[in-house]
Design an enzyme around this catalytic site. Sequence first.
Site, PDB file in Angstrom:
ATOM      1  N   ILE A   1       0.846  -1.202   0.000  1.00 53.91           N
ATOM      2  CA  ILE A   1       0.000   0.000   0.000  1.00 53.91           C
ATOM      3  C   ILE A   1       0.884   1.257   0.000  1.00 53.91           C
ATOM      4  O   ILE A   1       0.631   2.208  -0.757  1.00 53.91           O
ATOM      5  CB  ILE A   1      -0.984  -0.016   1.189  1.00 53.91           C
ATOM      6  CG1 ILE A   1      -1.940  -1.216   1.052  1.00 53.91           C
ATOM      7  CG2 ILE A   1      -1.775   1.295   1.252  1.00 53.91           C
ATOM      8  CD1 ILE A   1      -2.834  -1.471   2.257  1.00 53.91           C
TER       9      ILE A   1
ATOM     10  N   ARG B   1      10.963  -1.270   8.591  1.00 58.03           N
ATOM     11  CA  ARG B   1      11.838  -2.246   9.256  1.00 58.03           C
ATOM     12  C   ARG B   1      13.002  -2.629   8.377  1.00 58.03           C
ATOM     13  O   ARG B   1      14.057  -2.987   8.850  1.00 58.03           O
ATOM     14  CB  ARG B   1      11.031  -3.486   9.647  1.00 58.03           C
ATOM     15  CG  ARG B   1      10.397  -3.354  11.030  1.00 58.03           C
ATOM     16  CD  ARG B   1       9.634  -4.586  11.380  1.00 58.03           C
ATOM     17  NE  ARG B   1       8.678  -4.905  10.322  1.00 58.03           N
ATOM     18  CZ  ARG B   1       8.289  -6.135  10.001  1.00 58.03           C
ATOM     19  NH1 ARG B   1       8.780  -7.160  10.626  1.00 58.03           N
ATOM     20  NH2 ARG B   1       7.405  -6.340   9.030  1.00 58.03           N
TER      21      ARG B   1
ATOM     22  N   ARG C   1      -3.892   1.853  11.032  1.00 54.77           N
ATOM     23  CA  ARG C   1      -4.667   1.550  12.227  1.00 54.77           C
ATOM     24  C   ARG C   1      -4.547   2.741  13.184  1.00 54.77           C
ATOM     25  O   ARG C   1      -3.457   3.297  13.362  1.00 54.77           O
ATOM     26  CB  ARG C   1      -4.136   0.289  12.926  1.00 54.77           C
ATOM     27  CG  ARG C   1      -4.453  -1.020  12.235  1.00 54.77           C
ATOM     28  CD  ARG C   1      -5.946  -1.373  12.292  1.00 54.77           C
ATOM     29  NE  ARG C   1      -6.235  -2.653  11.667  1.00 54.77           N
ATOM     30  CZ  ARG C   1      -6.619  -2.834  10.401  1.00 54.77           C
ATOM     31  NH1 ARG C   1      -6.761  -1.802   9.582  1.00 54.77           N
ATOM     32  NH2 ARG C   1      -6.878  -4.044   9.945  1.00 54.77           N
TER      33      ARG C   1
ATOM     34  N   GLU D   1     -11.962   3.124  17.572  1.00 56.34           N
ATOM     35  CA  GLU D   1     -13.073   3.022  16.615  1.00 56.34           C
ATOM     36  C   GLU D   1     -14.247   2.257  17.215  1.00 56.34           C
ATOM     37  O   GLU D   1     -14.023   1.266  17.926  1.00 56.34           O
ATOM     38  CB  GLU D   1     -12.573   2.258  15.370  1.00 56.34           C
ATOM     39  CG  GLU D   1     -11.841   3.156  14.417  1.00 56.34           C
ATOM     40  CD  GLU D   1     -11.395   2.439  13.151  1.00 56.34           C
ATOM     41  OE1 GLU D   1     -10.326   2.782  12.659  1.00 56.34           O
ATOM     42  OE2 GLU D   1     -12.121   1.538  12.669  1.00 56.34           O
TER      43      GLU D   1
ATOM     44  N   HIS E   1     -13.088   4.735   8.280  1.00 60.01           N
ATOM     45  CA  HIS E   1     -12.447   3.466   7.906  1.00 60.01           C
ATOM     46  C   HIS E   1     -12.976   2.969   6.551  1.00 60.01           C
ATOM     47  O   HIS E   1     -13.556   1.881   6.452  1.00 60.01           O
ATOM     48  CB  HIS E   1     -12.630   2.404   8.992  1.00 60.01           C
ATOM     49  CG  HIS E   1     -11.525   1.386   8.997  1.00 60.01           C
ATOM     50  ND1 HIS E   1     -10.994   0.857  10.152  1.00 60.01           N
ATOM     51  CD2 HIS E   1     -10.838   0.796   7.984  1.00 60.01           C
ATOM     52  CE1 HIS E   1     -10.046  -0.010   9.832  1.00 60.01           C
ATOM     53  NE2 HIS E   1      -9.935  -0.058   8.520  1.00 60.01           N
TER      54      HIS E   1
HETATM   55  C1  DGY Z   1      -7.688  -3.973   6.344  1.00 57.15           C
HETATM   56  O1  DGY Z   1      -7.933  -4.784   5.447  1.00 57.15           O
HETATM   57  O2  DGY Z   1      -6.877  -4.207   7.230  1.00 57.15           O
HETATM   58  C2  DGY Z   1      -8.416  -2.661   6.303  1.00 57.15           C
HETATM   59  O3  DGY Z   1      -8.238  -1.902   7.426  1.00 57.15           O
HETATM   60  C3  DGY Z   1      -9.899  -2.837   6.045  1.00 57.15           C
HETATM   61  O4  DGY Z   1     -10.048  -3.221   4.756  1.00 57.15           O
END
Ligand code: DGY
Length: 321
Positions: A158, A178, A239, A268, A286
């Site tokens: 990502i 890391r 997160r 959350e 989210h």
């Molecule tokens: C994940 O996949 O970890 C996202 O936070 C939700 O799709």
Amino acid sequence: MKPRIVVTRKIPEPALELLREAGQVWLPEPDHLLSTEELHAAVAGADAVVSTLQDRVDGAFADAAGPQLKVVSTIAVGYDNIDVPALHARDVVVTNTPGVLTDATADLAFGLLLSVTRRLGEGERLLRDRKPWQFHLGFLLGTGLQGKTLGIVGLGQIGTAVARRARAFGMDIVYTGRRRAAEDVERELSARYLPLEELLRSSDVVSLHCPLTPQTRHLIDADALASMKPTAFLINTTRGPVVDEEALAEALARGVIAGAGLDVFEKEPEVHPALLELENVALTPHLGSATTETRTAMAVLAARNAVAVLRGEEPPTPVRS
Ligand code: DGY
């Protein structure tokens, strides 16, 4: 006897079909988030559980399921809600859904980045509140991205996808994590590795893409925020607990940093009330992977993982210890 497959939330039909071919499927009716008691009662006797990031999956969960439990397949890339060692100790396979949500999540991260740097929310609120306005040269000025530096914390799939989008907007990339990225990835993105402290000091936008672990909890605390440029922005789509939300709210209110774009929150679905009052924050609930295509792909991959384990095969995307 057909295996018992427990699915903890409503999932897209194509995934359900795959599961129904492989076993007896149980779903909560009506669809709702199961309490711990309901979850433990539901999984009793399950051979496979297809779960979401809202379910706490730990030793007590596995014990409630029983020794026949073979696989827990989460429909998410992040699995901080799962005590993987506790499950592996009981010979339960854990799987997640990496890859299929990369683009959707990167799009959302970049959307938040644009929203907060160009003050889109502020503009929309002004219109919706029917406040008077007129075009003038100093009206609602934002921050341009061209030639600015994006600091990526965690250059995984990502993070890399966000960096690619940023390159198309003319940004320079630095990253930390890391480990160093592969040479071809560094070359493609013209990305420089920096230690976190240096990345925070030198970035105009910091985007978080590391998983939540004991090491990354509150990685961005008051000290980290104080080390950022007062003109810098923070984007969090990983997160909530990676950021100390209290410290962030204070830093945003006091102008320690210029703004933030947040898709995830420490507690959350609660959002720190101070964040809701601030104009320099773009907020989404989210939504990182929330497209029809992506959620279907995630659920189908989770179903394929569960079915593979039930058939005694290697699942496509297992979580390793
Ligand atoms: C994940 O996949 O970890 C996202 O936070 C939700 O799709």
